[in-house]
Write a protein that holds these residues in place. Structure first.
Motif, PDB file in Angstrom:
ATOM      1  N   TRP A 248       0.731   5.229   2.421  1.00 51.08           N
ATOM      2  CA  TRP A 248       2.424   5.158   2.576  1.00 51.08           C
ATOM      3  C   TRP A 248       2.695   4.919   4.138  1.00 51.08           C
ATOM      4  O   TRP A 248       3.765   4.541   4.436  1.00 51.08           O
TER       5      TRP A 248
ATOM      6  N   TYR B 164       0.767  -1.062  -0.122  1.00 53.90           N
ATOM      7  CA  TYR B 164       0.162   0.056  -0.069  1.00 53.90           C
ATOM      8  C   TYR B 164       0.904   1.177   0.140  1.00 53.90           C
ATOM      9  O   TYR B 164       0.395   2.140   0.350  1.00 53.90           O
ATOM     10  N   LEU B 165       2.029   1.094  -0.612  1.00 51.33           N
ATOM     11  CA  LEU B 165       2.936   2.302  -0.347  1.00 51.33           C
ATOM     12  C   LEU B 165       2.470   3.664  -1.377  1.00 51.33           C
ATOM     13  O   LEU B 165       2.571   4.530  -1.093  1.00 51.33           O
ATOM     14  N   SER B 166       1.713   3.159  -2.338  1.00 47.21           N
ATOM     15  CA  SER B 166       1.155   4.204  -3.168  1.00 47.21           C
ATOM     16  C   SER B 166      -0.053   4.967  -2.758  1.00 47.21           C
ATOM     17  O   SER B 166      -0.507   6.027  -3.249  1.00 47.21           O
ATOM     18  N   THR B 167      -0.780   4.254  -1.776  1.00 49.34           N
ATOM     19  CA  THR B 167      -2.296   4.551  -1.608  1.00 49.34           C
ATOM     20  C   THR B 167      -2.117   4.894   0.072  1.00 49.34           C
ATOM     21  O   THR B 167      -2.846   5.825   0.283  1.00 49.34           O
TER      22      THR B 167
END
Length: 307
Positions: free
Chosen positions: A263, A258-261
């Protein structure tokens, strides 16, 4: 005839703690590291009692809650994960697990490795060479690869994790203790104790071990950061502590998708790992400077520059 004794105004000599604190204040970076580590230890010791079951309580309405939100309880200040569990509470509970596993592994490796090093350094029998070959075999394997093989074979658990981490770090203490003993056993006080009929066990435990212990303690402070990184890597790969328990490394693994949504799920435990290991390295370098009389002048220079 009377004797006149001059009046004296004795001043109490400062204790060791006050001297160390004075040196610590002269190095602001080391002072900041000590304060941060103190807060981490206090949070790991008393934080789980403060947050209760908030670290494991689900809150689907708070799924992927962004950090710095003031609309919810204080435990949600750093946001929430994919199941609505507060990250701040999980950081506190994870600190207890991470530091506990690292402390157990470092203490076990220092105790066993130091004892084997004392035997290998003082004795010249066949088992001394066997101990050295054991250290060579362990050091011939990459520590992370060896841990992966053992944990994959025996299964991930807290006990197996501590044993694996202790075995991989044991040669460091073994070799250091052996090198110290090889030098100490040739000194005059050891020869005097031997001439007075002292047994080898008494010489090692009573005369040599107290002189080797400070060096091992210093190495353990430096090695503590390495063990935390190793434990975090194993937990990140899924071979560390298993759910429902968790560590900082497991928290990073949960948030890597979930690093893009979201972080913040992986960012905060990663930041905690980085700051803790950095603080340990800074404080160990400061301790090494204080313990070395030839390097202690650096702290005096820092004090003059601060003025």
């Amino acid at each position: 005839m009377t004797s006149i004794t001059p009046k004296t105004n004795p001043t109490a000599a400062p204790g060791t703690g006050r001297i160390l604190f004075a040196y610590l204040k002269r190095d602001r970076l080391a002072l900041a590291a000590a304060i941060f580590l103190t807060l981490v230890v206090l949070a790991a010791s008393f934080g789980p009692w403060l947050v209760g079951d908030a670290a494991s309580r689900l809150g689907l309405r708070q799924r992927n809650l962004a950090p710095f939100s003031l609309e919810h309880a204080w435990v949600y200040f750093l946001g929430a994960d994919t199941l609505g569990r507060p990250i701040l509470a999980r950081l506190i509970v994870g600190a207890q697990n991470t530091l506990g596993i690292a402390a157990a592994a470092v203490f076990s490796s220092m105790l066993v490795g130091g004892a084997l090093g004392l035997v290998a350094g003082y004795s010249e029998r066949w088992y001394s060479h066997l101990i050295q070959r054991f250290a060579d075999v362990v050091m011939s394997f990459p520590s992370l690869l060896l841990a992966l093989i053992v944990l994959y074979t025996l299964g991930p658990s807290i006990t197996n994790l501590v044993i694996v981490l202790a075995i991989t770090r044991m040669p460091i203490y073994l070799r250091t203790a052996r090198a110290e003993v090889l030098e100490l056993r040739e000194r005059m006080f050891v020869s005097a104790a031997r001439s007075m009929g002292a047994s080898p066990a008494r010489i090692v435990l009573r005369h040599i071990a107290p002189l080797v212990l400070p060096t091992l303690v210093t190495i353990s402070a430096i090695d503590f950061a390495t063990v935390i990184l190793s434990e975090s890597a194993l937990s990140f790969l899924g071979l560390g502590i298993q759910p429902p328990d968790f560590t900082w490394g497991a928290m990073v693994a949960n948030g890597r998708g979930y690093l893009s949504t979201a972080w913040w799920i992986a960012f905060w435990p990663g930041l905690a790992i980085m700051l803790t290991t950095l603080s340990l390295n800074i404080l160990s370098n400061w301790a090494r400077t204080v313990a070395d009389p030839q390097q202690r002048w650096r702290l005096q220079t820092l004090r003059k520059a601060a003025r």
